[in-house]
Scaffold this active site. Structure first.
Site, PDB file in Angstrom:
ATOM      1  N   LEU A  15       0.998  -1.073  -0.085  1.00  0.00           N
ATOM      2  CA  LEU A  15      -0.145  -0.122  -0.077  1.00  0.00           C
ATOM      3  C   LEU A  15       0.950   1.018   0.110  1.00  0.00           C
ATOM      4  CD1 LEU A  15      -2.932  -0.868   2.398  1.00  0.00           C
ATOM      5  CD2 LEU A  15      -2.828  -0.787  -0.156  1.00  0.00           C
ATOM      6  N   HIS A  16       1.987   1.288  -1.031  1.00  0.00           N
ATOM      7  CA  HIS A  16       2.430   2.575  -1.111  1.00  0.00           C
ATOM      8  C   HIS A  16       1.483   3.680  -1.803  1.00  0.00           C
ATOM      9  CE1 HIS A  16       2.703   2.459  -5.816  1.00  0.00           C
ATOM     10  NE2 HIS A  16       2.740   1.150  -5.551  1.00  0.00           N
ATOM     11  N   ALA A  17       1.789   4.908  -2.208  1.00  0.00           N
ATOM     12  CA  ALA A  17       1.023   5.941  -2.466  1.00  0.00           C
ATOM     13  C   ALA A  17      -0.349   5.740  -3.150  1.00  0.00           C
ATOM     14  CB  ALA A  17       1.984   7.434  -3.161  1.00  0.00           C
TER      15      ALA A  17
END
Length: 88
Positions: A15-17
């Site tokens: 769940l990066h940007a």
């Protein structure tokens, strides 16, 4: 009343940007109060900063908890999101 579900994150970058933003939008759209937990830390799933603070990576197990009506439907929606690779 609340409902919880443990899910393994499938997105290759966790769940990066970008996936975090999409996840937060999905959580906000459920109409339920949703929390996301990794290990001992639990955060409001409707806040991108708190979701990013968990550092969720591919293969991590997270626990979703929904309250406020339509909990199972909210969990179904968010589980589907987390088990889909949004970087593919």
């Amino acid at each position: 009343m609340s409902a919880s579900r443990t899910v393994t994150v499938a997105s290759s970058s966790g769940l990066h940007a970008r996936p975090a933003k999409l996840f937060v939008e999905a959580a906000q759209g459920t109409g339920s109060q949703v929390t996301l937990a990794k290990g001992e830390k639990s955060v409001n799933a409707a806040s991108i900063l708190t979701v990013l603070s968990l550092g969720v990576e591919k293969g991590d197990e997270v626990t979703l908890t929904a309250e406020g009506g339509e909990e199972e439907q909210a969990l179904d929606t968010l589980e589907h999101f987390l088990t889909t690779d949004h970087d593919a």
